[in-house]
Design a protein around this motif. Structure first.
Motif, PDB file in Angstrom:
ATOM      1  N   SER A   1     -27.176  45.868  85.941  1.00 36.83           N
ATOM      2  CA  SER A   1     -25.975  45.983  85.101  1.00 36.83           C
ATOM      3  C   SER A   1     -25.464  44.600  84.724  1.00 36.83           C
ATOM      4  O   SER A   1     -24.979  44.398  83.601  1.00 36.83           O
ATOM      5  CB  SER A   1     -24.862  46.740  85.826  1.00 36.83           C
TER       6      SER A   1
ATOM      7  N   LEU B   1     -27.312  41.850  84.438  1.00 39.08           N
ATOM      8  CA  LEU B   1     -28.264  41.249  83.489  1.00 39.08           C
ATOM      9  C   LEU B   1     -28.191  41.907  82.112  1.00 39.08           C
ATOM     10  O   LEU B   1     -28.538  41.284  81.107  1.00 39.08           O
ATOM     11  CB  LEU B   1     -29.698  41.361  84.031  1.00 39.08           C
ATOM     12  N   ALA B   2     -27.719  43.170  82.076  1.00 38.67           N
ATOM     13  CA  ALA B   2     -27.714  43.931  80.814  1.00 38.67           C
ATOM     14  C   ALA B   2     -26.864  43.272  79.743  1.00 38.67           C
ATOM     15  O   ALA B   2     -27.089  43.481  78.554  1.00 38.67           O
ATOM     16  CB  ALA B   2     -27.212  45.347  81.068  1.00 38.67           C
ATOM     17  N   SER B   3     -25.880  42.461  80.147  1.00 35.27           N
ATOM     18  CA  SER B   3     -24.982  41.866  79.150  1.00 35.27           C
ATOM     19  C   SER B   3     -25.488  40.535  78.611  1.00 35.27           C
ATOM     20  O   SER B   3     -24.880  39.977  77.713  1.00 35.27           O
ATOM     21  CB  SER B   3     -23.604  41.633  79.765  1.00 35.27           C
TER      22      SER B   3
ATOM     23  N   GLU C   1     -38.263  43.539  78.035  1.00 35.67           N
ATOM     24  CA  GLU C   1     -38.134  44.599  77.022  1.00 35.67           C
ATOM     25  C   GLU C   1     -38.284  45.973  77.688  1.00 35.67           C
ATOM     26  O   GLU C   1     -37.533  46.902  77.417  1.00 35.67           O
ATOM     27  CB  GLU C   1     -39.208  44.440  75.946  1.00 35.67           C
TER      28      GLU C   1
ATOM     29  N   ARG D   1     -35.242  46.826  79.738  1.00 37.16           N
ATOM     30  CA  ARG D   1     -34.116  47.253  78.900  1.00 37.16           C
ATOM     31  C   ARG D   1     -34.286  48.709  78.479  1.00 37.16           C
ATOM     32  O   ARG D   1     -33.350  49.500  78.523  1.00 37.16           O
ATOM     33  CB  ARG D   1     -34.013  46.370  77.652  1.00 37.16           C
ATOM     34  N   GLU D   2     -35.530  49.040  78.074  1.00 36.02           N
ATOM     35  CA  GLU D   2     -35.784  50.410  77.604  1.00 36.02           C
ATOM     36  C   GLU D   2     -35.604  51.414  78.743  1.00 36.02           C
ATOM     37  O   GLU D   2     -34.950  52.443  78.593  1.00 36.02           O
ATOM     38  CB  GLU D   2     -37.194  50.482  77.024  1.00 36.02           C
ATOM     39  N   ARG D   3     -36.162  51.085  79.913  1.00 39.41           N
ATOM     40  CA  ARG D   3     -36.076  52.011  81.047  1.00 39.41           C
ATOM     41  C   ARG D   3     -34.653  52.105  81.580  1.00 39.41           C
ATOM     42  O   ARG D   3     -34.222  53.165  82.033  1.00 39.41           O
ATOM     43  CB  ARG D   3     -37.033  51.568  82.167  1.00 39.41           C
ATOM     44  N   PHE D   4     -33.907  51.008  81.533  1.00 39.71           N
ATOM     45  CA  PHE D   4     -32.525  51.054  82.004  1.00 39.71           C
ATOM     46  C   PHE D   4     -31.677  51.886  81.041  1.00 39.71           C
ATOM     47  O   PHE D   4     -30.769  52.607  81.460  1.00 39.71           O
ATOM     48  CB  PHE D   4     -31.963  49.636  82.145  1.00 39.71           C
ATOM     49  N   SER D   5     -32.003  51.799  79.741  1.00 39.40           N
ATOM     50  CA  SER D   5     -31.306  52.636  78.764  1.00 39.40           C
ATOM     51  C   SER D   5     -31.569  54.116  79.075  1.00 39.40           C
ATOM     52  O   SER D   5     -30.646  54.943  79.056  1.00 39.40           O
ATOM     53  CB  SER D   5     -31.788  52.292  77.358  1.00 39.40           C
ATOM     54  N   ASP D   6     -32.820  54.460  79.396  1.00 35.02           N
ATOM     55  CA  ASP D   6     -33.167  55.845  79.773  1.00 35.02           C
ATOM     56  C   ASP D   6     -32.382  56.262  81.028  1.00 35.02           C
ATOM     57  O   ASP D   6     -31.899  57.385  81.136  1.00 35.02           O
ATOM     58  CB  ASP D   6     -34.661  55.961  80.099  1.00 35.02           C
TER      59      ASP D   6
ATOM     60  N   LEU E   1     -29.490  55.126  82.074  1.00 34.25           N
ATOM     61  CA  LEU E   1     -28.070  55.351  81.761  1.00 34.25           C
ATOM     62  C   LEU E   1     -27.871  56.689  81.060  1.00 34.25           C
ATOM     63  O   LEU E   1     -26.900  57.405  81.326  1.00 34.25           O
ATOM     64  CB  LEU E   1     -27.543  54.207  80.883  1.00 34.25           C
ATOM     65  N   ILE E   2     -28.814  57.046  80.180  1.00 31.03           N
ATOM     66  CA  ILE E   2     -28.714  58.326  79.463  1.00 31.03           C
ATOM     67  C   ILE E   2     -28.803  59.481  80.471  1.00 31.03           C
ATOM     68  O   ILE E   2     -28.033  60.442  80.409  1.00 31.03           O
ATOM     69  CB  ILE E   2     -29.805  58.439  78.373  1.00 31.03           C
TER      70      ILE E   2
ATOM     71  N   LEU F   1     -28.137  59.375  83.709  1.00 32.68           N
ATOM     72  CA  LEU F   1     -26.949  59.365  84.570  1.00 32.68           C
ATOM     73  C   LEU F   1     -25.757  60.003  83.845  1.00 32.68           C
ATOM     74  O   LEU F   1     -24.986  60.771  84.426  1.00 32.68           O
ATOM     75  CB  LEU F   1     -26.636  57.901  84.919  1.00 32.68           C
ATOM     76  N   GLU F   2     -25.656  59.689  82.554  1.00 29.87           N
ATOM     77  CA  GLU F   2     -24.588  60.254  81.735  1.00 29.87           C
ATOM     78  C   GLU F   2     -24.713  61.777  81.695  1.00 29.87           C
ATOM     79  O   GLU F   2     -23.718  62.499  81.789  1.00 29.87           O
ATOM     80  CB  GLU F   2     -24.724  59.673  80.326  1.00 29.87           C
TER      81      GLU F   2
END
Lengths: 125, 205
Positions: free
Chosen positions: A29, A31-33, A86, A89-94, A96-97, A99-100
């Motif tokens: 989280s 590093l994401a910024s 890269e 980022r893609e896997r962390f986006s998945d 978060l989706i 978890l949401e």
């Protein structure tokens, strides 16, 4: 199986175990910024981790291919810089989706249970 | 706000930060280079056949408006397919964030051109400079998600816009080179920057 429902709606494939750990979630989280990543010492203070703990978790993330670790120099001082790849980022986006989605289902379930009529308490015999 | 709502809002914040800090790699150097070549062709053609392609200010604006429109379509089409290939499931978020940065400037360029052509065609000399300034501002607005050298190219467009505006104000005339020089050199620079950034990424893995 209900028609129109995904095959396994509660499988949550996106909830990758590599991210699903408190310290690693904090690291990722943070590093994401930052597109250019953070230094080891910045990460250490942001996540309140010891050198040993941070190294261990970074190694797990690096082995998964989610974090890149670049060793260099800041002037004459050695510096370690970490950044999300890269793929990371893609896997962390998945993640978060997914978890949401879990939280949305939890919210729906809570709303549904509030609407149900209260069960009558059995009278003592 | 209960705990679930709070958690959802935190996740949305992290997701937004992740998207904002991700580099958008959808712009293809080849497509940008093609646009530079297209604009060079239009500049040469307009200089060679001014009676056909720059007979009056409205014709001049129509030719360059169509060229900018075609260049936008080429870049956008390539960006959509390239980002689907390179960014996978993050493609839509990154495309959306880049579009939100660029669209207001594109809309402003279109509206200003339409207003000048409709109500003040004698002031059409302002358009090349204004368009270049808008392209420069658009570049600055999305610079954080593109290679950092893109700020140099944005600065080029901005400065060229100011100079072109001054030249237009002094002479009141429209020359094909007022659009040609800034756009051909600027887009060639952008193509080189994207090409260099792709090469650097391939080396870093």
């Amino acid at each position: 199986m209900f028609e129109g429902e995904p095959q396994a709606p509660f499988a949550y494939e996106g909830l990758d175990r590599v991210f699903h750990e408190k310290a690693r979630l904090g690291i990722v989280s943070s590093l994401a910024s930052y597109a250019d990543g953070l230094t080891f010492s910045e990460l250490k203070s942001l996540c309140a981790l010891t050198d040993g703990n941070l190294s261990r978790h970074l190694q797990v993330l690096e082995e998964a291919g989610y974090v890149g670790i670049l060793k260099g120099y800041d002037g004459k001082r050695p510096q370690t810089r970490c950044r999300l790849t890269e793929q990371g980022r893609e896997r962390f986006s998945d993640y978060l989706i997914a978890l949401e989605e879990v939280l949305r289902r939890a919210r729906q379930a809570a709303v549904h249970s509030e609407r149900l009529p209260a069960q009558p308490t059995p009278k003592p015999a | 706000m209960n705990e679930v709502e709070h958690a959802l809002s935190q996740i949305a914040d992290i997701h937004a930060q992740l998207t904002a800090s991700s580099r958008f790699r959808g712009f293809a150097p080849a497509a940008i280079g093609f646009n530079a070549a297209l604009m060079l062709g239009v500049t040469v053609a307009q200089s060679a056949w001014p009676q056909v392609l720059a007979k009056d200010p409205l014709r001049y604006v129509a030719v360059w408006g169509a060229t900018l429109g075609a260049a936008t379509v080429v870049s956008a089409t390539e960006a959509v397919s390239r980002s689907r290939h390179l960014h996978g499931r993050m493609a839509d978020a990154l495309l959306g964030s880049t579009l939100r940065g660029l669209l207001p400037f594109a809309a402003a360029g279109l509206v200003i051109a339409a207003a000048v052509c409709r109500f003040a065609p004698a002031s059409a000399w302002m358009l090349p400079g204004l368009w270049q300034i808008l392209v420069g501002l658009a570049g600055f607005s999305v610079a954080s998600s593109l290679p950092s050298a893109i700020r140099l190219a944005s600065g080029w467009f901005f400065i060229c816009g100011a100079i072109t505006f001054g030249l237009g104000a002094r002479s009141g005339a429209l020359s094909p080179w007022m659009m040609g020089v800034p756009f051909v050199a600027g887009l060639a620079g952008v193509a080189i920057i994207f090409h260099g950034a792709n090469g650097e990424r391939n080396v870093r893995g």
